[in-house]
Scaffold this motif. Sequence first.
Motif, PDB file in Angstrom:
ATOM      1  N   SER A 190      -1.460  12.881  30.689  1.00 29.13           N
ATOM      2  CA  SER A 190      -0.658  13.122  31.885  1.00 29.13           C
ATOM      3  C   SER A 190      -1.366  12.590  33.122  1.00 29.13           C
ATOM      4  O   SER A 190      -2.595  12.427  33.146  1.00 29.13           O
ATOM      5  N   VAL A 191      -0.585  12.313  34.150  1.00 30.60           N
ATOM      6  CA  VAL A 191      -1.148  11.823  35.414  1.00 30.60           C
ATOM      7  C   VAL A 191      -2.129  12.840  35.993  1.00 30.60           C
ATOM      8  O   VAL A 191      -3.205  12.477  36.479  1.00 30.60           O
ATOM      9  N   ASP A 192      -1.786  14.113  35.915  1.00 34.50           N
ATOM     10  CA  ASP A 192      -2.672  15.155  36.455  1.00 34.50           C
ATOM     11  C   ASP A 192      -4.002  15.201  35.703  1.00 34.50           C
ATOM     12  O   ASP A 192      -5.057  15.405  36.315  1.00 34.50           O
ATOM     13  N   ALA A 193      -3.954  15.017  34.380  1.00 33.84           N
ATOM     14  CA  ALA A 193      -5.187  15.056  33.589  1.00 33.84           C
ATOM     15  C   ALA A 193      -6.099  13.883  33.945  1.00 33.84           C
ATOM     16  O   ALA A 193      -7.327  14.035  34.038  1.00 33.84           O
ATOM     17  N   VAL A 194      -5.525  12.699  34.142  1.00 32.57           N
ATOM     18  CA  VAL A 194      -6.323  11.526  34.518  1.00 32.57           C
ATOM     19  C   VAL A 194      -6.925  11.715  35.908  1.00 32.57           C
ATOM     20  O   VAL A 194      -8.098  11.412  36.136  1.00 32.57           O
ATOM     21  N   ALA A 195      -6.135  12.225  36.843  1.00 34.04           N
ATOM     22  CA  ALA A 195      -6.637  12.461  38.193  1.00 34.04           C
ATOM     23  C   ALA A 195      -7.784  13.468  38.175  1.00 34.04           C
ATOM     24  O   ALA A 195      -8.802  13.290  38.863  1.00 34.04           O
ATOM     25  N   ASP A 196      -7.634  14.511  37.375  1.00 39.04           N
ATOM     26  CA  ASP A 196      -8.698  15.523  37.267  1.00 39.04           C
ATOM     27  C   ASP A 196      -9.988  14.906  36.724  1.00 39.04           C
ATOM     28  O   ASP A 196     -11.084  15.216  37.203  1.00 39.04           O
ATOM     29  N   LEU A 197      -9.866  14.010  35.721  1.00 40.62           N
ATOM     30  CA  LEU A 197     -11.045  13.352  35.173  1.00 40.62           C
ATOM     31  C   LEU A 197     -11.752  12.509  36.233  1.00 40.62           C
ATOM     32  O   LEU A 197     -12.981  12.524  36.344  1.00 40.62           O
ATOM     33  N   LEU A 198     -10.991  11.756  37.012  1.00 46.05           N
ATOM     34  CA  LEU A 198     -11.583  10.905  38.042  1.00 46.05           C
ATOM     35  C   LEU A 198     -12.319  11.733  39.095  1.00 46.05           C
ATOM     36  O   LEU A 198     -13.380  11.329  39.582  1.00 46.05           O
ATOM     37  N   VAL A 199     -11.771  12.882  39.427  1.00 47.03           N
ATOM     38  CA  VAL A 199     -12.429  13.751  40.409  1.00 47.03           C
ATOM     39  C   VAL A 199     -13.716  14.330  39.833  1.00 47.03           C
ATOM     40  O   VAL A 199     -14.770  14.324  40.472  1.00 47.03           O
ATOM     41  N   ARG A 200     -13.638  14.813  38.583  1.00 45.09           N
ATOM     42  CA  ARG A 200     -14.799  15.469  37.970  1.00 45.09           C
ATOM     43  C   ARG A 200     -15.913  14.496  37.614  1.00 45.09           C
ATOM     44  O   ARG A 200     -17.093  14.754  37.868  1.00 45.09           O
ATOM     45  N   ARG A 201     -15.547  13.355  37.002  1.00 48.81           N
ATOM     46  CA  ARG A 201     -16.546  12.454  36.439  1.00 48.81           C
ATOM     47  C   ARG A 201     -16.979  11.344  37.389  1.00 48.81           C
ATOM     48  O   ARG A 201     -18.102  10.862  37.309  1.00 48.81           O
ATOM     49  N   VAL A 212      -3.990   6.652  42.145  1.00 46.71           N
ATOM     50  CA  VAL A 212      -4.261   5.619  41.133  1.00 46.71           C
ATOM     51  C   VAL A 212      -3.808   6.086  39.748  1.00 46.71           C
ATOM     52  O   VAL A 212      -3.367   5.275  38.922  1.00 46.71           O
ATOM     53  N   ALA A 213      -3.913   7.388  39.484  1.00 48.57           N
ATOM     54  CA  ALA A 213      -3.435   7.902  38.192  1.00 48.57           C
ATOM     55  C   ALA A 213      -1.927   7.731  38.080  1.00 48.57           C
ATOM     56  O   ALA A 213      -1.404   7.366  37.027  1.00 48.57           O
ATOM     57  N   ARG A 214      -1.230   7.964  39.180  1.00 51.64           N
ATOM     58  CA  ARG A 214       0.230   7.784  39.185  1.00 51.64           C
ATOM     59  C   ARG A 214       0.592   6.310  39.086  1.00 51.64           C
ATOM     60  O   ARG A 214       1.517   5.937  38.367  1.00 51.64           O
ATOM     61  N   ALA A 215      -0.167   5.462  39.772  1.00 46.23           N
ATOM     62  CA  ALA A 215       0.120   4.023  39.755  1.00 46.23           C
ATOM     63  C   ALA A 215      -0.063   3.423  38.364  1.00 46.23           C
ATOM     64  O   ALA A 215       0.661   2.498  37.982  1.00 46.23           O
ATOM     65  N   THR A 216      -1.021   3.915  37.605  1.00 44.35           N
ATOM     66  CA  THR A 216      -1.295   3.366  36.274  1.00 44.35           C
ATOM     67  C   THR A 216      -0.614   4.160  35.169  1.00 44.35           C
ATOM     68  O   THR A 216      -0.784   3.839  33.993  1.00 44.35           O
ATOM     69  N   GLN A 217       0.130   5.210  35.547  1.00 42.65           N
ATOM     70  CA  GLN A 217       0.901   5.993  34.581  1.00 42.65           C
ATOM     71  C   GLN A 217       0.050   6.525  33.435  1.00 42.65           C
ATOM     72  O   GLN A 217       0.414   6.427  32.257  1.00 42.65           O
ATOM     73  N   GLY A 218      -1.131   7.060  33.775  1.00 45.85           N
ATOM     74  CA  GLY A 218      -1.960   7.716  32.775  1.00 45.85           C
ATOM     75  C   GLY A 218      -2.898   6.810  32.016  1.00 45.85           C
ATOM     76  O   GLY A 218      -3.513   7.239  31.035  1.00 45.85           O
ATOM     77  N   HIS A 219      -3.061   5.554  32.439  1.00 49.93           N
ATOM     78  CA  HIS A 219      -4.009   4.634  31.785  1.00 49.93           C
ATOM     79  C   HIS A 219      -5.391   4.911  32.368  1.00 49.93           C
ATOM     80  O   HIS A 219      -5.686   4.546  33.514  1.00 49.93           O
ATOM     81  N   VAL A 220      -6.261   5.543  31.583  1.00 52.15           N
ATOM     82  CA  VAL A 220      -7.534   6.039  32.097  1.00 52.15           C
ATOM     83  C   VAL A 220      -8.416   4.915  32.631  1.00 52.15           C
ATOM     84  O   VAL A 220      -8.926   4.983  33.756  1.00 52.15           O
ATOM     85  N   LEU A 226      -9.121   0.930  39.360  1.00 53.67           N
ATOM     86  CA  LEU A 226      -8.440   0.898  40.643  1.00 53.67           C
ATOM     87  C   LEU A 226      -9.124   1.787  41.671  1.00 53.67           C
ATOM     88  O   LEU A 226      -9.199   1.457  42.856  1.00 53.67           O
ATOM     89  N   ALA A 227      -9.640   2.918  41.198  1.00 53.01           N
ATOM     90  CA  ALA A 227     -10.276   3.862  42.121  1.00 53.01           C
ATOM     91  C   ALA A 227     -11.638   3.381  42.605  1.00 53.01           C
ATOM     92  O   ALA A 227     -12.072   3.754  43.695  1.00 53.01           O
ATOM     93  N   ASN A 348       4.799   3.626  42.018  1.00 55.49           N
ATOM     94  CA  ASN A 348       4.266   2.755  43.066  1.00 55.49           C
ATOM     95  C   ASN A 348       4.712   3.240  44.443  1.00 55.49           C
ATOM     96  O   ASN A 348       5.432   2.538  45.173  1.00 55.49           O
ATOM     97  N   ALA A 349       4.274   4.423  44.794  1.00 57.92           N
ATOM     98  CA  ALA A 349       4.684   5.015  46.068  1.00 57.92           C
ATOM     99  C   ALA A 349       4.204   4.193  47.256  1.00 57.92           C
ATOM    100  O   ALA A 349       4.824   4.224  48.326  1.00 57.92           O
ATOM    101  N   ASP A 350       3.110   3.442  47.083  1.00 64.98           N
ATOM    102  CA  ASP A 350       2.587   2.637  48.180  1.00 64.98           C
ATOM    103  C   ASP A 350       3.441   1.403  48.455  1.00 64.98           C
ATOM    104  O   ASP A 350       3.223   0.705  49.449  1.00 64.98           O
ATOM    105  N   ALA A 351       4.397   1.096  47.585  1.00 61.85           N
ATOM    106  CA  ALA A 351       5.304  -0.043  47.793  1.00 61.85           C
ATOM    107  C   ALA A 351       6.745   0.436  47.906  1.00 61.85           C
ATOM    108  O   ALA A 351       7.685  -0.268  47.532  1.00 61.85           O
ATOM    109  N   GLU A 352       6.934   1.618  48.464  1.00 61.79           N
ATOM    110  CA  GLU A 352       8.261   2.231  48.474  1.00 61.79           C
ATOM    111  C   GLU A 352       9.278   1.407  49.264  1.00 61.79           C
ATOM    112  O   GLU A 352      10.452   1.313  48.882  1.00 61.79           O
TER     113      GLU A 352
END
Length: 401
Positions: A190-201, A212-220, A226-227, A348-352
């Motif tokens: 999930s996007v939330d799980a990937v975002a949590d990993l980036l924050v923690r690790r 970036v987690a939302r932009a890549t749709q969960g691609h770790v 990207l981050a 891609n919220a940054d290209a709305e």
Amino acid sequence: MTVWDDLVGQEKVSEQLTAAARDADAFVTAAASDTPPPAASKMTHAWLFTGPPGAGRTQAARAFAAALQCVSPDRALGGVPGCGFCDGCHTALVGTHADVSTVAAVGTQILADDMRDTVRKSFTSPANGRWQVILVEDAERLNEKSANAVLKAVEEPAPRTVWLLCAPSIEDVLPTIRSRCRHLNLRTPSVDAVADLLVRREGIEPAVAAAVARATQGHVDRARRLATDPAARERRTAVLKLPLRVDDVGGCLKAAQELVDAAAEDAKLLAEEMDGKETEELKAALGAAQGGRLPRGTAGVMKDLEDKQKRRRTRTQRDSLDVALTDLTGFYRDVLALQLGSRVAIANADAEDALERLARGSSPEATLRRIEAIAACRDALDRNVAPLLAVEAMTMALRAG
């Protein structure tokens, strides 16, 4: 930190691998003490890891390889193999363990020559570790000869050899090979799980990690890049501007050329770093003096290395193009969601603004045709069509809608 911490959203797979690693540890311990091994075991000699891009197939396989080589003293006290800190875990994770061999496609295929030494090694006992582990990162790229070599090794493995094969889907592997493997299917985290990993690790700011987690749709891996890599963010921004640049034929051809040139530049930068190091190491191994000529009879070895490096540059360029095409697909998927009034979150919220402009200016049917054109471009690249020709055909199709 255990070896399983990077398996984002793969709790079921982690449980199965942990149980297998525990039984594998019991098997080796019993063999060392001449006691009977456990009657029932969740361990087997061949595993097949499948899942969509970004799910973490290779990470899961490498984590399992590390757990199999774990030498933590806590195991004797009931601890789970895969501590992440011992020498066995560390060297397996970073790719320097003597008994963990990794095979990846250098070009578009894994050739028989690439597998020969590895298959031979699979029939030997571990040199220092507890298991002889063979990790094939791109099992879907095995050609006929290399696949037959793997099949022969998987059919009659050495007692303490484990094969770990990774592929996008079970259909990408020969039926004769997959029937001899235990299959584990990983899902997109999930996007939330990937975002949590980036924050923690990685220590990424929560807002950036979520974006970036939302932009890549969960691609770790892509989310991490990207981050942390400004150049990767710039390339993605350029790709997302492409749909607005295909209003005329000249714009289509220019956009295609720039996309291919950017991928070629990526491949060149990687090649300059890796090729020079490999060439110098091989020259030293062959006994060439610093800056001097190679010994007689070694020209063929150098030619083999050059061929390998050329195949790797081709693969790197096409992988870079594939990332761009994935971003484009996500962009048009967001356009389609806006056109259909879907409640699916926009990636891609940054290209709305661009998304809304295209959504108003075309129909859902045209958007679907554009997504199909991108898929056709990816298929053409897989069939070794010249990259510029394939991308030009795609940009013209994007213009036509």
